[in-house]
Design a protein around this motif. Structure first.
Motif, short mmCIF file in Angstrom:
data_model
loop_
_atom_site.label_atom_id
_atom_site.label_comp_id
_atom_site.label_asym_id
_atom_site.label_seq_id
_atom_site.Cartn_x
_atom_site.Cartn_y
_atom_site.Cartn_z
N GLY A 219 -24.14 4.66 17.30
CA GLY A 219 -24.19 3.54 18.22
C GLY A 219 -23.27 2.41 17.86
N VAL A 220 -22.22 2.72 17.08
CA VAL A 220 -21.25 1.70 16.65
C VAL A 220 -20.12 1.63 17.66
CG1 VAL A 220 -19.61 1.05 14.86
CG2 VAL A 220 -21.83 2.03 14.22
N GLY A 221 -19.86 0.47 18.21
CA GLY A 221 -18.75 0.30 19.13
C GLY A 221 -17.42 0.27 18.40
N VAL A 222 -16.38 0.74 19.06
CA VAL A 222 -15.02 0.73 18.51
C VAL A 222 -14.09 0.16 19.58
CG1 VAL A 222 -13.14 2.08 17.53
CG2 VAL A 222 -15.52 2.77 17.10
N SER A 223 -13.26 -0.80 19.19
CA SER A 223 -12.29 -1.36 20.13
C SER A 223 -10.89 -1.24 19.57
CB SER A 223 -12.61 -2.84 20.42
OG SER A 223 -12.37 -3.63 19.28
N ASN A 224 -9.91 -1.35 20.46
CA ASN A 224 -8.51 -1.43 20.04
C ASN A 224 -7.82 -2.50 20.87
OD1 ASN A 224 -8.39 -0.09 22.50
ND2 ASN A 224 -6.86 1.41 21.82
N THR A 225 -6.49 -2.58 20.78
CA THR A 225 -5.77 -3.62 21.52
C THR A 225 -4.73 -2.97 22.45
OG1 THR A 225 -4.20 -3.88 19.67
CG2 THR A 225 -6.10 -5.35 19.73
N PRO A 226 -5.17 -2.36 23.54
CA PRO A 226 -4.24 -1.72 24.47
C PRO A 226 -3.49 -2.75 25.31
CG PRO A 226 -6.43 -1.66 25.37
CD PRO A 226 -6.56 -2.27 24.00
N ASP A 227 -2.54 -2.26 26.07
CA ASP A 227 -1.78 -3.06 27.05
C ASP A 227 -0.83 -4.07 26.42
OD1 ASP A 227 -2.93 -1.76 29.28
OD2 ASP A 227 -4.69 -3.05 29.14
N VAL A 228 -1.32 -4.89 25.47
CA VAL A 228 -0.49 -5.98 24.97
C VAL A 228 0.72 -5.49 24.20
CG1 VAL A 228 -2.34 -7.68 24.94
CG2 VAL A 228 -1.97 -6.26 22.92
N LEU A 229 0.69 -4.24 23.71
CA LEU A 229 1.85 -3.73 22.98
C LEU A 229 2.64 -2.69 23.75
CD1 LEU A 229 0.47 -0.92 22.21
CD2 LEU A 229 -0.10 -2.01 20.04
N THR A 230 2.23 -2.42 24.98
CA THR A 230 2.86 -1.35 25.76
C THR A 230 4.36 -1.56 25.92
OG1 THR A 230 0.83 -0.86 26.98
CG2 THR A 230 2.92 -0.25 28.03
N ASP A 231 4.78 -2.74 26.32
CA ASP A 231 6.19 -2.98 26.60
C ASP A 231 7.06 -2.83 25.37
OD1 ASP A 231 5.98 -3.35 29.34
OD2 ASP A 231 5.64 -5.50 29.17
N GLY B 281 6.39 -4.30 16.62
CA GLY B 281 6.67 -5.37 15.66
C GLY B 281 7.52 -6.50 16.18
N THR B 282 7.03 -7.20 17.20
CA THR B 282 7.68 -8.43 17.64
C THR B 282 6.69 -9.58 17.50
OG1 THR B 282 6.99 -8.23 19.96
CG2 THR B 282 9.05 -7.16 19.34
N VAL B 283 7.22 -10.77 17.37
CA VAL B 283 6.38 -11.96 17.24
C VAL B 283 5.42 -12.06 18.41
CG1 VAL B 283 6.41 -14.49 17.20
CG2 VAL B 283 8.08 -13.21 15.85
N GLU B 284 5.94 -11.83 19.62
CA GLU B 284 5.13 -12.00 20.82
C GLU B 284 4.00 -10.98 20.89
OE1 GLU B 284 9.24 -13.54 21.42
OE2 GLU B 284 8.43 -11.63 20.71
N THR B 285 4.33 -9.72 20.62
CA THR B 285 3.31 -8.67 20.73
C THR B 285 2.26 -8.80 19.64
OG1 THR B 285 4.72 -7.10 21.88
CG2 THR B 285 2.95 -6.18 20.55
N ARG B 286 2.67 -9.07 18.41
CA ARG B 286 1.69 -9.16 17.34
C ARG B 286 0.75 -10.36 17.54
NH1 ARG B 286 3.22 -5.74 13.03
NH2 ARG B 286 3.82 -3.83 14.13
N ALA B 287 1.26 -11.44 18.12
CA ALA B 287 0.40 -12.58 18.42
C ALA B 287 -0.63 -12.20 19.48
CB ALA B 287 1.22 -13.78 18.89
N ALA B 288 -0.20 -11.46 20.50
CA ALA B 288 -1.13 -11.02 21.55
C ALA B 288 -2.16 -10.04 21.00
CB ALA B 288 -0.35 -10.39 22.70
N MET B 289 -1.74 -9.15 20.10
CA MET B 289 -2.66 -8.21 19.47
C MET B 289 -3.70 -8.95 18.64
SD MET B 289 0.14 -5.37 18.26
CE MET B 289 -0.96 -4.54 17.11
N GLU B 290 -3.24 -9.96 17.90
CA GLU B 290 -4.16 -10.74 17.08
C GLU B 290 -5.19 -11.45 17.95
OE1 GLU B 290 -4.05 -14.43 13.82
OE2 GLU B 290 -2.22 -13.35 14.35
N GLN B 291 -4.74 -12.03 19.05
CA GLN B 291 -5.67 -12.75 19.92
C GLN B 291 -6.69 -11.80 20.54
OE1 GLN B 291 -5.85 -16.21 20.34
NE2 GLN B 291 -7.83 -15.47 21.10
#
Length: 328
Positions: free
Chosen positions: A98-110, A292-302
């Motif tokens: 019953g443990v949820g798992v999430s990831n960070t899709p979409d923000v790194l696609t481009d 590995g861009t500043v913009e994408t990693r910031a969006a992934m972190e958020q």
């Protein structure tokens, strides 16, 4: 100034493995996160003391949470992944517990799609190798660099037509490329031709792009048969996971001339890269920098923090790959 913690009462956050430095600081300062020791010899005592406290883990595809660690965290409710890949987390064990798992899709696609196209251009035109040729002083000494191959108007096969695979296809369509794909199932709304096996796909294209998710279900999906089907005039691009490609078979094909070239951002045993590839000019090697861009990693972190906040407040995840069992 004292930093107020954002972690609600009765919740403890655990960091597993290295993360983006700013994310590590935020987890420590704003959430009071514990950090799982790197040394196996220290983990037993740490988990005996703190394991029952932990309700949420923040990790990445590099580290993940296996079934053994989950068992040591009896009140774990969520594994929050920084990154789109989560194959190092045992999602079956998570679902059972019953443990949820999430990831960070979409923000790194481009950015990952841009990387795939960049690798394709680089390996086919040999720009990195030509740059080394100039820097080594070989242009005036040895003359013009040898001719390479055109990128536009190629037949390109994509393994994994998800968000990233679709973004790659869109970019390469603008290059005049003909796109076909292999997926776990055919996409009814896709404008591209579906092929029912990786080997059949490879047999009909000039370039094979690997964009499938990692994990046991895709381990060595691109095997010796697929690589041989691509052939001595074919190119392989991998921006997915090293585990999806049989790396030994790939090295053998490249070193023996049975594959024209490869552009690789991922490897089986990162950060270790097969030594045989290092001297090859028809192989472009990147240190897993697809997002590995500043913009994408910031969006992934958020998005990582947004998932964590949502779980701590409401027992849900914004971008789950496995749903939590219940609100906490």
């Amino acid at each position: 100034m004292t930093t107020s913690l954002r972690t609600p009462p009765n919740h403890t956050v655990l960091q597993v493995g290295p993360l983006k430095p700013s994310l590590e600081r935020t987890l420590s300062e704003n959430y009071g996160a514990l950090v799982l020791p790197d040394e196996a010899s220290e983990r037993g005592a740490f988990l005996s003391t703190h394991g029952p406290e932990v309700t949420a883990v923040v990790t990445s595809g590099r580290s993940g949470v296996d079934a053994d660690l989950m068992r040591a965290l009896p009140h774990l409710g969520a594994v929050v992944n920084f990154g789109v890949g989560y194959d190092t987390t045992d999602v079956d064990a998570a679902a059972e517990r019953g443990v949820g798992v999430s990831n960070t899709p979409d923000v790194l696609t481009d950015c990952v799609a841009d990387t795939a196209v960049g690798l394709m251009i680089d390996v086919m035109r040999q720009f990195s190798a030509a740059d080394r040729y100039v820097r080594a002083g070989r242009w005036p000494a040895d003359g013009n660099y040898p001719l390479t191959h055109q990128v536009s108007n190629r037949r390109v096969g994509i393994i994994g037509l998800g968000r990233i695979g679709s973004a790659i296809a869109k970019r390469l369509t603008a290059f005049g490329c003909t796109i076909s794909y292999h997926n776990r199932s055919q996409k009814a709304d896709s404008p591209y031709a579906y092929v029912d096996s990786p080997a059949a796909l490879a047999r009909g294209v000039d370039v094979l792009v690997v964009a499938a998710a990692g994990g046991d279900g895709t381990r060595r999906l691109v095997d010796a048969e697929v690589i041989d089907a691509l052939g001595s005039s074919g190119y392989l691009i991998n921006i997915a996971r090293g585990s999806v490609v049989d790396e030994a078979a790939l090295v053998d094909a490249l070193t023996n001339g049975r594959l024209a070239g490869a552009g690789l951002d991922v490897f089986t045993d990162e950060p270790n890269v097969p030594e045989e590839l290092l001297a090859l000019d028809n192989v472009v090697l990147l240190p897993h920098v697809g997002s590995g861009t500043v913009e994408t990693r910031a969006a992934m972190e958020q998005l990582t923090l947004d998932n964590l906040d949502e779980f701590l407040r409401n027992g849900r995840l914004l971008t789950p790959v496995v749903e939590p069992a219940m609100a906490v």
